[in-house]
Design an enzyme around this catalytic site. Structure first.
Site, PDB file in Angstrom:
ATOM      1  N   THR A  23       0.883  -1.187   0.000  1.00  0.00           N
ATOM      2  CA  THR A  23       0.000   0.000   0.000  1.00  0.00           C
ATOM      3  C   THR A  23       0.918   1.234   0.000  1.00  0.00           C
ATOM      4  OG1 THR A  23      -0.233  -0.114   2.414  1.00  0.00           O
ATOM      5  CG2 THR A  23      -1.981  -1.100   1.098  1.00  0.00           C
ATOM      6  N   LYS A  72       3.883  -6.938   3.848  1.00  0.00           N
ATOM      7  CA  LYS A  72       3.670  -5.533   3.513  1.00  0.00           C
ATOM      8  C   LYS A  72       3.312  -4.835   4.822  1.00  0.00           C
ATOM      9  CE  LYS A  72       0.440  -3.434   3.178  1.00  0.00           C
ATOM     10  NZ  LYS A  72      -0.219  -2.516   4.163  1.00  0.00           N
ATOM     11  N   THR A 104       1.448  -8.711  12.843  1.00  0.00           N
ATOM     12  CA  THR A 104       1.410  -7.389  12.229  1.00  0.00           C
ATOM     13  C   THR A 104       0.961  -7.436  10.794  1.00  0.00           C
ATOM     14  OG1 THR A 104       2.608  -5.414  11.704  1.00  0.00           O
ATOM     15  CG2 THR A 104       3.740  -7.443  11.303  1.00  0.00           C
ATOM     16  N   GLU A 115       6.117   4.512   7.328  1.00  0.00           N
ATOM     17  CA  GLU A 115       5.645   5.644   6.517  1.00  0.00           C
ATOM     18  C   GLU A 115       6.500   6.886   6.716  1.00  0.00           C
ATOM     19  OE1 GLU A 115       0.980   4.537   5.763  1.00  0.00           O
ATOM     20  OE2 GLU A 115       1.493   5.751   7.490  1.00  0.00           O
ATOM     21  N   ASN A 118      -0.328  10.687   6.192  1.00  0.00           N
ATOM     22  CA  ASN A 118      -1.484  10.328   7.000  1.00  0.00           C
ATOM     23  C   ASN A 118      -2.512  11.420   7.209  1.00  0.00           C
ATOM     24  OD1 ASN A 118      -1.149   7.504   7.687  1.00  0.00           O
ATOM     25  ND2 ASN A 118       0.827   8.237   8.440  1.00  0.00           N
TER      26      ASN A 118
END
Lengths: 410, 410
Positions: B156, B182, B193, B279, B405
């Site tokens: 993603t 991922k 996770t 991220e 985010n």
């Protein structure tokens, strides 16, 4: 409980309290970085402190004063250096600060509380502190401006000073409660938060004063979070000098309730001010869990959502990402049925039900974004299990939070 | 334990496993967003799943398959929509996906595992999934490129695909373990996770397979954190088809140890790949607590530091702000003496003792900044209480984390 009136000012609002600010050059240049709060008469003192295993030197000193001294009469604060992880030298600095202030103010050194905030690990330059204490003692004043100057001097990354005051009638006498605080980062209190100083002219016993404070932080300072980091210096100090001349509050009853009501207003306002001025933040994020089976469950759910980095980033983006809210409720440790949850967003732009029974209501994203684009945003989650509720306060997670904290020390 | 060799490839490395990728247009356009892993022979299957009270539909389906089906033989994955908080319709989508894949692959529907990742709360378009499954079944291949295409398709916000494989000799036979995963945000696993798929040709009983997996996640996937948010979809699935033809591992002993060693290498590598691709992150942050009284204490300390927003922001700024590390240890809940702690920073640029017995060593800030400016930074804390240790992995907190985010859904 008697009617509570909000008034202007802060720590100098109650009778007999004075304050001062001074530029001692501890870390910041060209601004005040020390403050003094002083009471004409000896005070009962109460305190709540960080639960962090790593406690700053001033926290250790203040716990001793609150627990063992017959009274307290002054608080000396510096901003810039936290005096945490500084060993015996750091503790000695607290003792010498209290001694210097005690001599100048003609009060015992063990009636002087001290507080520090700023970088962890650096030693405070004692000579500058002692010089600062002299300036403070010479600059005391009882007017509103002196209280405001003190509230300004204790700021670190805060963008706004934080002070408030209220009055309430107790036994025919007007009792005033005033306070100031600072705090913007490393905010995730557990028993207390950052630095908060509350003064009152109420006459109240040490025991009831401590009880009122300890109970109140559970719904105020312990319910705010900026970044999930519980500081080493968290302290809330409350001084009561009795100069309102009410009959001394020595147990529970209507007088105690009125005092607690006034104290709560001050503590609530100050804690919200900290959450709303979180490092880099653009909005105050209020999260309320309702319909809970217990107060404990409500607090757990509200704090988990207000602390979630993903939720906070979504709030910054004005994005009604309710999946993250439900997710944060889900990992909080509290038990509930996800398929019964309703979620609402509310601000001055309106109120919207986003989720009903665990799935989207098909709300308008445009309306949601409008509601989320305000300075204060409220999220309410209903788990439909009972009557208990709790509210937590935090802020959004922004570019500026990262900027401030990537390079705080230099 | 026998020697473990690292090899190229991922899920198709073990004998008998095939993979495929396809563009089904679930959310992303112009890229593969579905993947299939298939074993020629029926497999023992083990799984660990999110502890979040809010569990995505595929998690519910997979738990049922792992716990009650006699065997499993395929995994269908989509990226883009998480299928969480989607009620009965979401669960029905899982059943229909398994049914469609089962028919095409000529295997029972209850031997098909499904997994989803992406936005919470949206329904998956079933027609596109069914169309995707057709493409996947027709596109299976056993070579490395097919495994790599699958690892690419499940991403993603990941910036890099994550796959690895190892071999180990068990009872004279070469056993291979391969895996892909991922994950980049909403990473703070508790039991598992995000999405991780591990394949092996080892012959091993269901019971020992599950034990090996459950034990291993405690030191791998449960020790990573990107943002403290535990996902609703966390799943680690492990399929063993027995085609290595080793004597079936049915209890503890040298064969089981060798298998666990190989599994651990794969799981460790994959979990670190997730932490290092958090991220917006610029570095892999490894935190080790040593000298601890218990493994539990070591894990608590390491996870608290790796999760601290303030510490993560300081790492981004290459700032050796050890006060925040000591602070995060202090609020972790673990007990220790702050005045005995030593702290070290290490990277390929060197190693430096920053703190000794709770205070600064007077280290060179310049050297520290150099060490902190690398792609992998290790922090070691010694609490000098015993022999236990634990390591946690995370990343720095950056502007890009906020950017990604604040507006993930649009």
């Amino acid at each position: 409980m008697n009617h509570i009136s909000i008034m202007k000012g802060g720590v100098t609002a109650p009778k007999g309290f004075q304050a001062a600010a001074a530029a001692a050059g501890i870390k910041y240049r060209g601004r005040d970085d020390m403050a003094l709060v002083y009471s004409q008469k000896p005070c009962q003192a109460a305190g709540v402190f960080t639960t962090n295993v790593v406690k700053a030197a001033p926290v250790k000193w203040d716990k001793k004063v609150v627990d063992t001294s017959p009274f307290a009469q002054a608080v000396v604060v510096n901003s810039g250096i936290a005096n945490a992880c500084t060993g015996q030298e750091g503790y000695d600095c607290c003792v010498k600060t209290a001694k210097a202030a005690g001599e100048l103010l003609h009060i015992p050194e063990d009636s002087v509380l001290v507080a520090s905030t700023g970088v962890i690990g650096a030693q405070i330059p004692l000579d500058r502190i002692q010089e600062g204490v002299k300036l403070l003692a010479a600059g005391l004043g009882a007017d509103e401006a002196h209280g405001t100057a003190a509230a300004q001097a204790i700021m670190t990354t805060d963008t706004r000073r934080k002070e408030t005051a209220v009055t309430v009638e107790i036994g025919g006498k007007t009792v005033t409660v005033g306070g100031m605080c600072k705090g913007s980062g490393m905010i995730h209190p557990n028993m207390a938060t950052m630095l908060c100083f509350v003064t009152t002219d109420a006459a109240i016993s040490h025991e009831m004063l401590q009880k009122a404070l300890s109970d109140d932080v559970e719904d105020t300072f312990n319910m705010i979070s900026v970044d999930g980091d519980t500081s080493t210096n968290d302290s809330v100090l409350l001084l009561a000098n009795g100069m309102a001349e009410n009959a001394v509050i020595e147990g529970e009853g209507p007088d105690y309730d009125s005092f607690c009501g006034a104290l709560h207003q001050v503590m609530l306002k100050l804690s919200q001010m900290i959450a709303g001025d979180g490092e880099g933040c653009t909005c105050l994020f209020e999260v309320t869990a309702v319909g809970c089976a217990s107060k404990e469950q409500a607090r757990t759910l509200a704090k988990s959502v207000v602390t979630s980095s993903l939720t906070k980033a979504a709030i910054f983006g004005h994005d009604a990402n309710w999946g993250r809210i439900l997710c944060a409720m889900g990992y909080s440790g509290a038990d509930f049925d996800p398929e019964k949850v309703d979620i609402f967003f509310e601000s001055q732009a309106g109120k919207l039900k986003i989720v009903e029974n665990g799935t989207s209501t098909g709300y308008s994203e445009e309306t949601a974004t409008k509601i989320l684009s305000q300075e204060k945003v409220t999220c309410t989650m209903d788990v439909k299990m009972g009557d208990a509720s709790a509210t937590a306060w935090g802020c959004d997670l922004t570019f500026d939070y990262v900027k401030i904290n990537a390079d705080y020390r230099s």
